[in-house]
Design a protein around this motif. Structure first.
Motif, PDB file in Angstrom:
ATOM      1  N   ARG A  56      35.898  53.368  38.975  1.00 17.07           N
ATOM      2  CA  ARG A  56      34.448  53.401  39.170  1.00 17.07           C
ATOM      3  C   ARG A  56      33.869  54.786  38.926  1.00 17.07           C
ATOM      4  O   ARG A  56      32.683  54.922  38.645  1.00 17.07           O
ATOM      5  CB  ARG A  56      34.097  52.944  40.591  1.00 17.07           C
TER       6      ARG A  56
ATOM      7  N   ASP B 114      40.917  53.130  43.712  1.00 15.18           N
ATOM      8  CA  ASP B 114      39.700  53.372  42.950  1.00 15.18           C
ATOM      9  C   ASP B 114      38.880  54.535  43.514  1.00 15.18           C
ATOM     10  O   ASP B 114      37.759  54.349  43.983  1.00 15.18           O
ATOM     11  CB  ASP B 114      38.852  52.106  42.917  1.00 15.18           C
TER      12      ASP B 114
ATOM     13  N   SER C 169      28.960  57.636  43.622  1.00 12.40           N
ATOM     14  CA  SER C 169      30.271  57.933  43.062  1.00 12.40           C
ATOM     15  C   SER C 169      30.444  59.407  42.709  1.00 12.40           C
ATOM     16  O   SER C 169      31.469  59.780  42.151  1.00 12.40           O
ATOM     17  CB  SER C 169      30.506  57.084  41.810  1.00 12.40           C
TER      18      SER C 169
ATOM     19  N   THR D  76      24.642  58.083  42.060  1.00  9.49           N
ATOM     20  CA  THR D  76      25.391  57.057  41.355  1.00  9.49           C
ATOM     21  C   THR D  76      25.705  57.544  39.956  1.00  9.49           C
ATOM     22  O   THR D  76      25.025  58.399  39.408  1.00  9.49           O
ATOM     23  CB  THR D  76      24.568  55.766  41.254  1.00  9.49           C
TER      24      THR D  76
ATOM     25  N   ASP E 267      24.999  53.960  34.307  1.00 15.38           N
ATOM     26  CA  ASP E 267      25.643  52.826  33.652  1.00 15.38           C
ATOM     27  C   ASP E 267      25.319  52.880  32.171  1.00 15.38           C
ATOM     28  O   ASP E 267      24.262  52.427  31.738  1.00 15.38           O
ATOM     29  CB  ASP E 267      25.156  51.516  34.271  1.00 15.38           C
TER      30      ASP E 267
END
Length: 451
Positions: free
Chosen positions: A90, A127, A219, A232, A235
């Motif tokens: 991730r 992860d 993350s 984050t 994406d």
């Protein structure tokens, strides 16, 4: 750090800087091809159009090689030393711990011998998302009630601390900065003191009021210039949706937990949010810096912003410039901004003229300057003799795109341009070691000779 383009947004119920509206149709993208700007933007995480500055850098060196047309030649790419592969998780990442590159993958961490590329040690983690200091990695792994924070030293020894609900963590002195809750639409960031075998003691916790969003997890995290930020990952595969390719950050003052503007560097652009922070003047936000924390003699509370070095947050200028600070070295600052000798950038032109400069903070004397006609900024990892800058090209049309084109190896002491590594896709992570530069893209780790 470059602002090309800037993505600025505020949370519902939170103030925008200087009373300006942050709503608008602009949904700037991240990655090789920006998203469709016609995309509907979530009312909770809003963008304001038109706030960006393209930044870049080039070598001007006496005696540099020239083409037959008399123009300077681009320095050659660095030689490939070795490659390795892994399964991305991730939060793919790479750091130099001791002298070894360490990558985070879906099944944990692997360190490699920098000379041969052979695995040196592995740590099994579920992860993980990791942050780094010079002495250790701080990795949050597992999820929900099973989440834990592992501290890994250069030898691969791990110390565990259960921390239910944690998504990502970073160190702040002896304490931990931890973020979580984004999956449930209730994000939080907090500071905690680890007390032996007991549960960490909360120092402060900040929870902005935000609407529910699609399931995402924090993350990544930074702690720089007294500001802790969790965010984050963009994406890059998203084709539509309110999150698009931009990041969601929240930030707080390390000492008090007071809400702060969140500034996040991604390849070719910067995201800025103002959750609960009203009246913040544009350009005077505290920017994250690469490398160690700056220490200016006589100015213990000095901070670096895009309008200069200030004696304190919101204070008076010590040194004024227009651009984004990249890193502080002793009494100097390296920053990137528009070339003051070039024509202003306009919406009718895609021409950019950028300058990277190292300046003595006390005297304002320039140590070196480099000019380039590409968008330039962070991530900008550095070793003792190399600062790696990310280069992109900006296309100004109906739906602007910013495309990665290369990495530049610059000597931070002299400004000498060592090498240029062409790239065509946004890397997942970059790191610099004593003799190598490391690039992680789609699970492939490549070590390049940094000579």
């Amino acid at each position: 750090m470059s602002k090309g383009p800037v993505e600025e947004f505020a949370l519902d119920g939170a103030g925008s800087p200087e009373g300006e509206s942050s709503a608008g149709p602009d949904s700037s993208g991240q990655g090789p091809a920006g998203p469709d700007r016609r995309r509907r933007v979530s009312p909770g995480w809003r963008h304001r159009p038109g706030l960006w500055v393209a930044l870049a850098v080039v070598l001007v060196v006496v005696g540099a090689a020239v083409s037959p047309q008399g123009e300077p030649l681009e320095p050659r790419p660095p030689d490939t030393a070795w490659t390795a592969s892994t399964e991305p998780g991730r939060a793919p990442g790479i750091w130099v711990l001791g002298d070894r590159p360490v990558i985070a993958a879906a099944d944990g961490l692997t360190a490699f011998d920098p000379a041969t590329g052979e695995p040196a040690w592995t740590v099994d983690l579920d992860d993980p998302a990791c942050t780094a200091t010079t002495d250790a990695l701080t990795c949050t792994h597992g999820e929900g009630e099973d989440a834990s924070i592992a501290t890994i030293d250069p030898a691969g020894e791990a110390t565990e601390q259960p921390f239910p609900g944690a998504d990502v963590a970073a160190t702040a002195g002896e304490d931990l900065i931890v973020g979580g809750g984004a999956t449930d639409g209730e994000p939080w960031i907090g500071r905690y003191t680890v007390t032996g075998s007991g549960s960490p003691a909360q120092v402060w916790r900040y929870e902005p009021e935000v609407p529910s969003e699609p399931a995402v997890r924090f993350s990544a995290a930074t702690v720089s210039q007294g500001v802790a930020t969790v965010f984050t990952e963009p994406d890059r595969q998203a084709e539509s949706g309110p999150l698009g390719n931009f990041v969601i950050p929240i930030a707080a003052a390390v000492g008090t937990g007071e809400a702060m503007p969140a500034i996040v560097q991604t390849f070719g652009r910067v995201s800025i949010s103002f959750p609960g922070t009203e009246g913040v003047e544009m350009g005077r936000q505290v920017s994250p810096l690469s490398g160690p924390e700056p220490a200016i003699p006589g100015y213990p509370d000095a901070v670096f912003t895009s309008v200069g070095v200030l004696d304190t947050v919101g204070g008076e200028p010590i040194l004024e410039y227009v651009g984004d600070p990249l890193m502080a070295i002793g009494n100097d600052i390296i920053y990137v901004g528009p070339d003051p000798d070039a024509a202003p950038f306009s919406e009718e032109s895609v021409e950019v003229a950028i300058r990277v400069e190292r300046v003595d903070i006390g005297t304002g004397e320039s140590q070196w300057q480099l000019d380039r006609d590409q968008v330039l900024g962070c991530p900008c990892p550095a070793s003792t003799d190399t600062l790696v800058l990310a280069a992109s090209e900006f296309t100004n049309n109906e739906f602007p795109e910013i495309n990665p084109v290369g990495l530049l190896g610059i000597d931070p002491e002299t400004g000498r341009h060592h090498w240029t590594l062409p790239i065509s896709t946004t890397p997942d992570a970059i790191a610099a070691g004593p003799n190598h530069v490391y690039l992680l893209t789609d699970g492939i780790l490549t070590a390049y000779e940094n000579r």
